[in-house]
Design an enzyme around this catalytic site. Structure first.
Site, mmCIF file in Angstrom:
data_model
loop_
_atom_site.group_PDB
_atom_site.id
_atom_site.type_symbol
_atom_site.label_atom_id
_atom_site.label_comp_id
_atom_site.label_asym_id
_atom_site.label_seq_id
_atom_site.Cartn_x
_atom_site.Cartn_y
_atom_site.Cartn_z
ATOM 1 N N ASP A 161 0.839 -1.195 0.000
ATOM 2 C CA ASP A 161 0.000 0.000 0.000
ATOM 3 C C ASP A 161 0.878 1.250 0.000
ATOM 4 O OD1 ASP A 161 -1.963 1.876 0.228
ATOM 5 O OD2 ASP A 161 -2.955 0.956 1.957
ATOM 6 N N HIS A 221 -0.461 4.282 -0.243
ATOM 7 C CA HIS A 221 -1.277 5.308 0.415
ATOM 8 C C HIS A 221 -1.212 6.654 -0.303
ATOM 9 C CE1 HIS A 221 -3.050 3.530 3.968
ATOM 10 N NE2 HIS A 221 -1.911 2.973 4.308
ATOM 11 N N HIS A 257 -12.253 -2.805 0.515
ATOM 12 C CA HIS A 257 -11.501 -2.174 1.602
ATOM 13 C C HIS A 257 -12.285 -2.350 2.890
ATOM 14 C CE1 HIS A 257 -10.385 1.593 3.914
ATOM 15 N NE2 HIS A 257 -9.185 1.143 3.597
#
Length: 380
Positions: A180, A182, A282
């Site tokens: 990830d 982000h 998610h």
């Protein structure tokens, strides 16, 4: 049957639960958690109460359409999270009234279990290795981890060495790894890092750039074969549409407590299926969000894997998602897979007394803020 009451509960560490009760005493639960903004979502329920108290709770699509379109201003994380929590609760209520799981009402089951992955943390390779072994001991075969702290606009490949070592530490522990970003990494560095990571055979790279930079995502998609995942900060089928059309995403990650609920995410998944895109919802959230995800996984062919916020780590601040569930086995993975709930509605039983007790403290969770060595703000 009419909606008689809509209640909300702030539940630690950062969740917002929704309880809908009909005039004949039927009850449904949903989750409208929006991390760091529980008060804003809670406030949005005032308009929903004014609109839907007295409405037939079985008319879920009609309620969704009125809630989405009837207020003139629409979309965005706050309004869509509130709508998601209400919509989940309506599926739960309707399913319990009819004696059917939500997935049965949405077309029936296409699978019996769904593979799951859990998050791991750690700054150093040995910390990552230990965390990965812990997840392996829980039965997981896949994990997700942060790629790196925010990287500046320019740098040298030496900055990537530690990232590679951390990934290899998890893989050496027997784990498939999703990474990830982000959206922390600026485009020039993200392109280089994605290329360096390509030989490692990752499950995906998540948010290599933020979704408000589609032209940069196009460059990364053209550069590497590693699957690109995104979508936790997109809130409707209309938000996802341009990414499908541009061909810049391989795995979408709608959050069922942010993106309008179960049926809206089912519609998003159907759009993704037409573009041969997989779905990995998610869900670093609570039990009702996860139960909703499992309803989607049950009836949706292109759901590939499910995130689960299990055990003590930063996502839950020490609070396990099973704390408020009576039938804990329903949300417990077995050999790395989550079972599809068989019970009516969302398939879980909430400990209402525990929820009401937790709500008395009314959490005020906020996203942490980090800064770079030069003092400037760093992405989450």
């Amino acid at each position: 049957m009419k909606i008689g009451r809509i209640e909300t509960f702030t539940v630690p560490p950062r969740w917002l639960f929704v309880r809908v009760e009909s005039d004949d005493g039927a009850v449904g639960w949903g989750e409208a958690s929006l991390e760091g903004h529980a008060e804003a979502v809670d406030g949005a329920f005032e308009a929903l109460r004014d609109r839907f108290i007295g409405h037939d709770p079985r008319r879920i699509e009609d309620i969704w359409q009125v809630a989405y379109r009837g207020g003139f201003y629409r979309g965005g994380p706050v309004l869509m999270s509130a709508l998601a929590g209400l919509e989940q609760a309506l599926w739960d209520l309707k399913g319990k009234a009819l004696g059917l799981p939500a997935w049965e009402m949405l077309g029936g089951r296409v699978r019996d279990t769904i593979r799951a992955y859990a998050w791991i943390g750690g700054d150093r390779p040995h910390e990552i290795a230990e965390a990965a072994k812990g997840r392996r001991d829980q039965g997981f075969s896949a994990v997700k981890m942060n790629a790196t702290a925010e990287l500046d606009w320019i740098g040298t490949p030496k900055l990537f060495d530690e990232v590679v070592k951390r990934v290899e530490a998890a893989q050496d522990a027997g784990m498939d790894v999703g990474l990830d970003f982000h959206g922390r990494v600026h485009r020039p560095m993200a392109k280089q890092l994605a290329k360096v990571l390509e030989p490692l055979g990752l499950l995906f790279i998540e948010e290599p750039l933020l979704s408000d930079n589609p032209e940069g995502l196009r460059q990364i998609a053209d550069l590497v074969s590693t699957p690109i995942a995104l979508g936790e900060r997109l809130y409707s089928r209309w938000d996802f549409k341009p990414f499908f059309e541009a061909g810049v995403v391989d795995i979408i990650q709608p959050d069922l407590s942010h993106a309008g609920g179960i049926l809206e995410c089912r519609k998003i998944a159907a759009m993704a299926e037409a573009y041969d895109v997989a779905v990995a919802p998610h869900c670093p959230l609570g039990p009702l969000a996860l139960a909703s995800c499992l309803q989607l996984a049950a009836c949706t062919p292109n759901v590939a894997i499910q995130e689960i916020s299990l055990g003590i780590h930063y996502n839950t601040g020490g609070h396990d998602l099973l704390n408020f569930v009576v039938d804990k086995d329903v949300l417990t993975p077995v050999d790395g897979y989550l079972p599809i709930p068989e019970k009516p509605g969302l398939g879980i039983t909430i400990d209402e007394a525990a929820v009401r007790a937790a709500d008395k403290d009314r959490h005020r969770w906020r996203n942490p803020v980090w800064r770079l060595p030069d003092g400037s703000f760093a992405e989450w």
